[in-house]
Design an enzyme around this catalytic site. Structure first.
Site, short mmCIF file in Angstrom:
data_model
loop_
_atom_site.label_atom_id
_atom_site.label_comp_id
_atom_site.label_asym_id
_atom_site.label_seq_id
_atom_site.Cartn_x
_atom_site.Cartn_y
_atom_site.Cartn_z
N HIS A 44 -7.71 15.35 -2.98
CA HIS A 44 -8.47 16.59 -2.90
C HIS A 44 -7.88 17.43 -1.76
O HIS A 44 -8.41 17.42 -0.65
CB HIS A 44 -9.95 16.27 -2.65
CG HIS A 44 -10.87 17.43 -2.80
ND1 HIS A 44 -12.15 17.30 -3.30
CD2 HIS A 44 -10.72 18.75 -2.55
CE1 HIS A 44 -12.74 18.48 -3.32
NE2 HIS A 44 -11.88 19.38 -2.85
N GLU A 71 -8.15 17.31 -7.29
CA GLU A 71 -9.41 18.06 -7.20
C GLU A 71 -9.26 19.24 -6.26
O GLU A 71 -8.52 19.14 -5.27
CB GLU A 71 -10.51 17.19 -6.58
CG GLU A 71 -10.85 15.93 -7.28
CD GLU A 71 -11.85 15.10 -6.46
OE1 GLU A 71 -12.36 14.15 -7.04
OE2 GLU A 71 -12.09 15.39 -5.27
N HIS A 192 -18.86 10.85 -6.18
CA HIS A 192 -19.46 11.19 -4.88
C HIS A 192 -20.48 10.15 -4.47
O HIS A 192 -21.49 9.96 -5.13
CB HIS A 192 -20.09 12.58 -4.85
CG HIS A 192 -19.75 13.28 -3.56
ND1 HIS A 192 -20.33 12.95 -2.36
CD2 HIS A 192 -18.84 14.23 -3.27
CE1 HIS A 192 -19.81 13.68 -1.41
NE2 HIS A 192 -18.89 14.47 -1.92
N1 PXP Z 1 -15.56 13.89 -6.56
C1 PXP Z 1 -15.40 15.03 -5.84
C2 PXP Z 1 -15.36 16.31 -6.57
C3 PXP Z 1 -15.25 14.98 -4.45
O1 PXP Z 1 -15.09 16.10 -3.75
C4 PXP Z 1 -15.25 13.73 -3.80
C5 PXP Z 1 -15.06 13.66 -2.32
O2 PXP Z 1 -13.83 14.20 -1.98
C6 PXP Z 1 -15.42 12.58 -4.60
C7 PXP Z 1 -15.57 12.69 -5.96
C8 PXP Z 1 -15.42 11.20 -4.00
O3 PXP Z 1 -16.55 11.05 -3.18
P1 PXP Z 1 -16.63 9.83 -2.19
O4 PXP Z 1 -15.56 10.01 -1.16
O5 PXP Z 1 -18.02 9.92 -1.62
O6 PXP Z 1 -16.42 8.57 -2.99
#
Ligand code: PXP
Length: 242
Positions: A44, A71, A192
């Protein structure tokens, strides 16, 4: 079919950047994750490059053998250019603001319908699968369908937060959203705050869940268990959910 585990490696870049050198080696870490069973790698990049740098993304692409998922917010032209140049298997569009600590909401797919439609068409015409980050909300799922996206990524922060209080209640909006998305023929990803504690129950209850992308909890677990064991532990949570 088992849900694919995509490992988000942003935290490894954060650790590397803390000292300015190349320890830990992000590229090696990513290919090791694949060797240990990860079925995808997620990054990301953000405009301030505080963790993943744009150059990391370019270097990762030829090394990866599993699904590469990038992302980010397509309102940043630099992000769009990077994705079109890199051509990952999937781009996940996230409406995060500049300098935001982490993603904290899904798209308003109704208000942003025309915008999303045009940017999604651009990525799809470059042969890149698209996914858009959305809350577990029927109206937003219906709006997502209108944009032409291949998939949605369900924003699971509320599920994770409420899991320990009442998991049956926490999962309900996600079951409803996923069922509706399936009905509309949208692919379903999620991410997330998914963790070893809450992943199995989520995957067991969300039929047709294609992919989860996990970063923070998985990398934190790796401090205790090592990355190879940790990936196996997460994969097991997904396998026992079938
Ligand atoms: N999906 C998106 C769109 C995110 O921004 C993130 C965090 O960068 C995640 C998934 C993954 O989240 P986590 O780091 O809490 O597992």
């Amino acid at each position: 079919m088992a849900t694919k585990l995509s490992v988000n490696i942003n935290k490894i870049a954060t650790l590397r950047n803390a000292r300015g050198g190349n320890v830990p080696d992000l590229l090696k870490f990513a290919t090791d994750c694949e060797r240990y069973g990860a079925e995808g790698i997620t990054v990301h990049p953000r405009p301030d490059e505080r963790h993943i740098r744009y150059q990391d993304v370019v270097k990762l692409k030829p090394l990866l053998t599993t699904e590469f998922n990038i992302e980010g917010n397509p309102k940043e032209k630099k992000f769009v250019d990077l994705v079109l140049k890199t051509k990952p298997a999937q781009v996940t569009l996230v409406p995060d603001a500049l300098g935001q600590l982490t993603s904290n909401h899904g798209w308003d797919t109704v208000t942003n319908k025309d915008y999303l439609k045009s940017i999604i068409a651009e990525f799809k015409s470059a042969g890149i699968r698209t996914s858009i980050f959305v809350d577990a909300n029927i109206k937003m799922i219906e709006g997502a369908k209108e944009t032409g996206t291949d998939r949605i990524e369900l924003y699971t922060e509320s599920y994770a937060k409420d899991y320990s209080i009442n998991k049956e209640r926490a999962i309900q909006p996600f079951i409803a959203a996923a069922n509706w998305a399936m009905e509309l023929n949208l692919g379903i990803n999620a991410g997330h705050d998914l963790s070893l504690e809450n992943l199995n129950y989520f995957a067991k209850n969300i039929k047709g869940l294609l992919e989860v992308s996990i970063g923070h909890a998985l990398i934190s677990d790796a401090i205790y268990f090592g990355i190879e064991n940790t990936i196996q532990l997460y994969l097991r949570q997904l396998k026992v959910a079938i």
